[in-house]
Design a protein around this motif. Structure first.
Motif, PDB file in Angstrom:
ATOM      1  N   ASN A 169     -68.119  20.725  13.622  1.00  0.00           N
ATOM      2  CA  ASN A 169     -68.690  19.943  12.598  1.00  0.00           C
ATOM      3  C   ASN A 169     -67.987  19.650  11.363  1.00  0.00           C
ATOM      4  OD1 ASN A 169     -71.172  18.842  11.247  1.00  0.00           O
ATOM      5  ND2 ASN A 169     -71.826  20.961  10.644  1.00  0.00           N
ATOM      6  N   ASP A 170     -66.903  19.342  11.623  1.00  0.00           N
ATOM      7  CA  ASP A 170     -65.649  19.241  10.553  1.00  0.00           C
ATOM      8  C   ASP A 170     -64.441  18.346  11.150  1.00  0.00           C
ATOM      9  OD1 ASP A 170     -64.259  19.404   8.126  1.00  0.00           O
ATOM     10  OD2 ASP A 170     -63.342  21.231   8.657  1.00  0.00           O
ATOM     11  N   GLY A 171     -64.645  17.100  11.716  1.00  0.00           N
ATOM     12  CA  GLY A 171     -63.839  16.289  12.337  1.00  0.00           C
ATOM     13  C   GLY A 171     -63.367  15.240  11.319  1.00  0.00           C
ATOM     14  N   PRO A 172     -62.328  14.534  11.923  1.00  0.00           N
ATOM     15  CA  PRO A 172     -61.982  14.499  13.282  1.00  0.00           C
ATOM     16  C   PRO A 172     -60.899  15.615  13.463  1.00  0.00           C
ATOM     17  CG  PRO A 172     -60.702  12.899  11.937  1.00  0.00           C
ATOM     18  CD  PRO A 172     -61.765  13.157  11.102  1.00  0.00           C
ATOM     19  N   ARG A 206     -62.871   7.831  24.370  1.00  0.00           N
ATOM     20  CA  ARG A 206     -64.240   7.444  24.351  1.00  0.00           C
ATOM     21  C   ARG A 206     -64.981   7.648  23.006  1.00  0.00           C
ATOM     22  NH1 ARG A 206     -67.390  10.487  28.060  1.00  0.00           N
ATOM     23  NH2 ARG A 206     -69.007   8.525  28.123  1.00  0.00           N
ATOM     24  N   TYR A 207     -64.176   8.618  22.430  1.00  0.00           N
ATOM     25  CA  TYR A 207     -64.731   9.167  20.977  1.00  0.00           C
ATOM     26  C   TYR A 207     -63.477   9.263  20.228  1.00  0.00           C
ATOM     27  CZ  TYR A 207     -68.655  10.551  24.040  1.00  0.00           C
ATOM     28  OH  TYR A 207     -69.776  10.560  24.684  1.00  0.00           O
ATOM     29  N   PRO A 208     -63.099   8.122  19.570  1.00  0.00           N
ATOM     30  CA  PRO A 208     -61.889   8.216  18.911  1.00  0.00           C
ATOM     31  C   PRO A 208     -62.255   8.342  17.299  1.00  0.00           C
ATOM     32  CG  PRO A 208     -62.560   5.885  19.099  1.00  0.00           C
ATOM     33  CD  PRO A 208     -63.182   6.607  20.221  1.00  0.00           C
ATOM     34  N   ASP A 209     -63.443   8.326  16.969  1.00  0.00           N
ATOM     35  CA  ASP A 209     -63.762   8.863  15.636  1.00  0.00           C
ATOM     36  C   ASP A 209     -63.687  10.123  15.600  1.00  0.00           C
ATOM     37  OD1 ASP A 209     -63.928   6.130  14.854  1.00  0.00           O
ATOM     38  OD2 ASP A 209     -66.328   6.017  15.026  1.00  0.00           O
ATOM     39  N   LEU A 210     -63.864  11.044  16.440  1.00  0.00           N
ATOM     40  CA  LEU A 210     -63.834  12.187  16.685  1.00  0.00           C
ATOM     41  C   LEU A 210     -62.495  13.082  16.646  1.00  0.00           C
ATOM     42  CD1 LEU A 210     -66.708  13.096  18.719  1.00  0.00           C
ATOM     43  CD2 LEU A 210     -66.934  12.845  16.422  1.00  0.00           C
ATOM     44  N   VAL A 211     -61.430  12.237  17.028  1.00  0.00           N
ATOM     45  CA  VAL A 211     -60.087  12.780  17.124  1.00  0.00           C
ATOM     46  C   VAL A 211     -59.179  12.084  16.295  1.00  0.00           C
ATOM     47  CG1 VAL A 211     -58.294  13.308  19.032  1.00  0.00           C
ATOM     48  CG2 VAL A 211     -60.664  13.305  19.562  1.00  0.00           C
ATOM     49  N   LYS A 212     -58.361  12.952  15.729  1.00  0.00           N
ATOM     50  CA  LYS A 212     -57.025  12.327  15.022  1.00  0.00           C
ATOM     51  C   LYS A 212     -55.785  12.541  15.629  1.00  0.00           C
ATOM     52  CE  LYS A 212     -56.354  16.264  11.725  1.00  0.00           C
ATOM     53  NZ  LYS A 212     -56.106  16.527  10.343  1.00  0.00           N
TER      54      LYS A 212
END
Length: 600
Positions: free
Chosen positions: A335-338, A357-363
């Motif tokens: 609850n504090d991404g990416p 698939r979920y680029p906004d969640l991973v930096k």
């Protein structure tokens, strides 16, 4: 606080679910009920038993508990287990002991139901009693906020007036049925099927999603992430190195799609890092990394569905199931991404798939000897796999990660294991790091070891072969033997690591999960996106670190070179280690990972 009495009853309920998103299956769940020998508590016990839940009832009076057990024996389904334990809920030590005893018998608690008497607001003659019951509401609200992100949800049920020793109201069984029905339906405000009015509220006010939890005005940031979780602990191994101690009961749990997911969490501040284990391993495989990384980061090591302490769910392990799980974990628990997402072997593939698939969640994504099918090119020379083993034994190496992977890998989440012709013809080669010029090869020719062995077999024969492989693999001596084959420095191949693998394999569903993952249902033998396809989705924009054990006999440096070829943005760092560099050379891996993450 927990004794049923007076006019109405408040049910303080804690259960491992962040919020209701769909119907809940109660079969096989462990329910602990205080005040369970009579009244509403006993009625709830009967309802849960009839739904297939395993039930522990707790009360002070043994004679009443004994009578309750007799009645439950007449109602419960044959597969249901139940027990009665004596304790006074006002005594902390007693409650701590009985809960531990209950979980030792039936496994971790899924639902904790606590009963407390309450009154209507302003009920004449109860000016001293009623305020104490209002405190239950305050307790629930506080616990709900404190347990944010831990996978434990707290709610209150306010049923209608019911029959109690002090009051004549609705039949207890109707109240209990409404309560259980509400949990099953994932609803907290529902009409009574028997009474015809809204009589039961499971009060999750402003808190069914952890993103809407009330925050302290003086520390809002602190409540945006988990505040309370099971500390991983600390021990020093026989060589004086700090690590997470092994705990047979696991650490923290979160509910995803009605499945119990296990994770380890550490660190109180800093950018989050999520660690994903390989095939057959668990969050415990990051035991040496969690402590060090937590000095500068919030760290989460999650067990994939079907592995470690997570549920061994009998589901279709399709190509996207684990990347969906990881994405939900980042949103709901971290609850504090990416986040920086790091994975070993199968975990590397799933980290890459999640980033794609979920680029906004991973930096940033870190692949530690990541598995996965790479199409069109292959390395001509890689060391042979597990020389001297029978074909059946080679097949079962997958049980502990990653087993007989070719350079292109293995797929449980759709990741395909590619068996390159060069590897089958390179038994005379002795250097795991030797590489040659890329060769073209059609995807049709990239047939995995499992395809070669199992495709000629009928479904029944294949199941027998896989089950037999599983039985062979889960023997402690065999697990240790295969681990030693992929660790160049075997120092950390110890009993605790073996124990963590064997524990998961002892689950009644483990063999079937193993079959579903590698026997065809998961796409291991051909389905799922290739590494190339996933890299193309990232469009050379996502920061990537290829942190590779260059002495890996299964997924050697040639794989890292091919990923680098397709994804020039990736940083490449080699380590003189085998397939699990994070556990074999943890200090080196931790230093490199932190330095790289700090630059993002």
């Amino acid at each position: 606080m927990f004794v049923i009495a007076a006019v109405a009853t408040t049910l303080l309920v804690a259960y491992s679910m962040t919020w209701f998103r769909s119907k809940i299956k109660l079969g096989g769940k462990h329910v602990i009920i205080t005040g369970g020998s009579e009244g509403l508590g006993f009625s709830l016990a009967k309802e849960f038993c009839m739904k297939g839940s395993h039930v522990t009832i707790i009360a002070r009076t043994k004679s009443k508990l004994d009578q309750a057990i007799v009645e439950l024996q007449e109602l419960a389904l044959p597969e249901v287990r139940f027990q009665a334990l004596t304790a006074d809920v006002t005594q902390y030590e007693q409650m701590q002991a009985v809960v531990q005893e209950a979980e030792a018998s039936f496994g971790p608690c899924d639902f904790m139901v606590c009963n407390a008497g309450a009154t209507h607001p302003g009920f004449t003659g109860y000016s001293a009693y009623a305020p104490t019951k209002y405190a239950v509401r305050g307790l629930a609200d506080t616990l709900r906020n404190e347990l944010q992100g831990t996978g434990v949800h707290v709610s209150i049920g306010f049923p209608a007036d019911m029959d109690t020793p002090c009051y004549k109201g609705e039949e207890l069984i109707k109240v209990a049925r409404g309560f259980v029905h509400g949990i099953e339906q994932g609803r907290y405000h529902l009409p009574s099927p028997d009474i015809g009015q809204d009589w039961f509220i499971m009060d999750g006010t402003a808190s069914w999603s952890p993103r809407r939890l009330a925050q302290s005005p003086c520390d809002q940031k602190a409540n945006t992430t988990s505040s309370y979780w099971q500390d991983p602990g600390l021990e020093t191994d026989i060589h004086g190195v700090n690590r997470v101690p092994y705990r047979d009961q696991g650490w923290n749990f979160w509910n995803w799609e009605n499945h119990r997911i296990h994770y380890v969490q550490a660190g109180s501040s800093g950018p989050p890092i999520v660690l994903v284990h390989g095939f057959g391993a668990s969050a415990y495989h990051w035991r040496y990394n969690i402590i060090e990384l937590a000095k500068k980061h919030r760290v989460f090591a999650v067990d994939l569905l079907g592995f470690g302490w997570s549920d061994k769910a009998l589901v279709d392990y399709s190509s996207n199931i684990w990347s969906d799980q990881i994405a939900a974990f980042i949103k709901e628990v971290v609850n504090d991404g990416p986040v920086v997402l790091a994975g070993n072997s199968l975990g590397g593939y799933n980290s890459l798939a999640t980033a794609a698939r979920y680029p906004d969640l991973v930096k940033g994504v870190v692949l530690l000897n990541g598995a996965g099918r790479i199409e069109d090119v292959q390395t001509a020379v890689e060391a042979p796999v597990a020389a001297g083993l029978s074909s059946t034994e080679k097949e079962v190496l997958a049980a502990i990660d990653p087993a007989d992977f070719s350079d292109a890998g293995h797929t449980a989440s759709g990741m395909t294991r590619q068996n390159s012709a060069s590897r089958t013809n390179s038994s005379s080669q002795s250097s795991a790091s030797q590489t040659a010029a890329p060769l073209t090869k059609s995807s049709k020719e990239q047939t995995s070891f499992l395809q070669q062995v199992l495709s000629p077999l009928a479904t029944i024969a294949k199941r027998v072969a896989v089950y037999g492989s599983f039985v062979l693999t889960k023997q402690p001596s065999r697990v240790k033997q295969v681990l030693q084959q992929v660790y160049i420095d075997k120092t950390n191949v110890d009993d605790d690591l073996v124990k963590s693998i064997i524990r998961a394999a002892e689950d009644p569903n483990a063999a079937e999960v193993f079959y579903r993952v590698i026997g065809g249902n998961s796409g291991v033998t051909g389905g799922g996106a290739s590494v190339n396809q996933l890299l193309n989705k990232l469009d050379n924009k996502m920061p990537m670190l290829l942190l590779w054990g260059d002495l890996d006999p299964w997924i050697g440096p040639g794989s890292a070179a091919r990923v680098k070829k397709y994804y020039p943005k990736a940083d490449r760092v080699g380590i003189q280690a085998g397939h699990c560099p994070h556990d074999e050379k943890p200090a080196e891996v931790d230093r490199i990972l932190v330095e790289w993450a700090d630059k993002l």
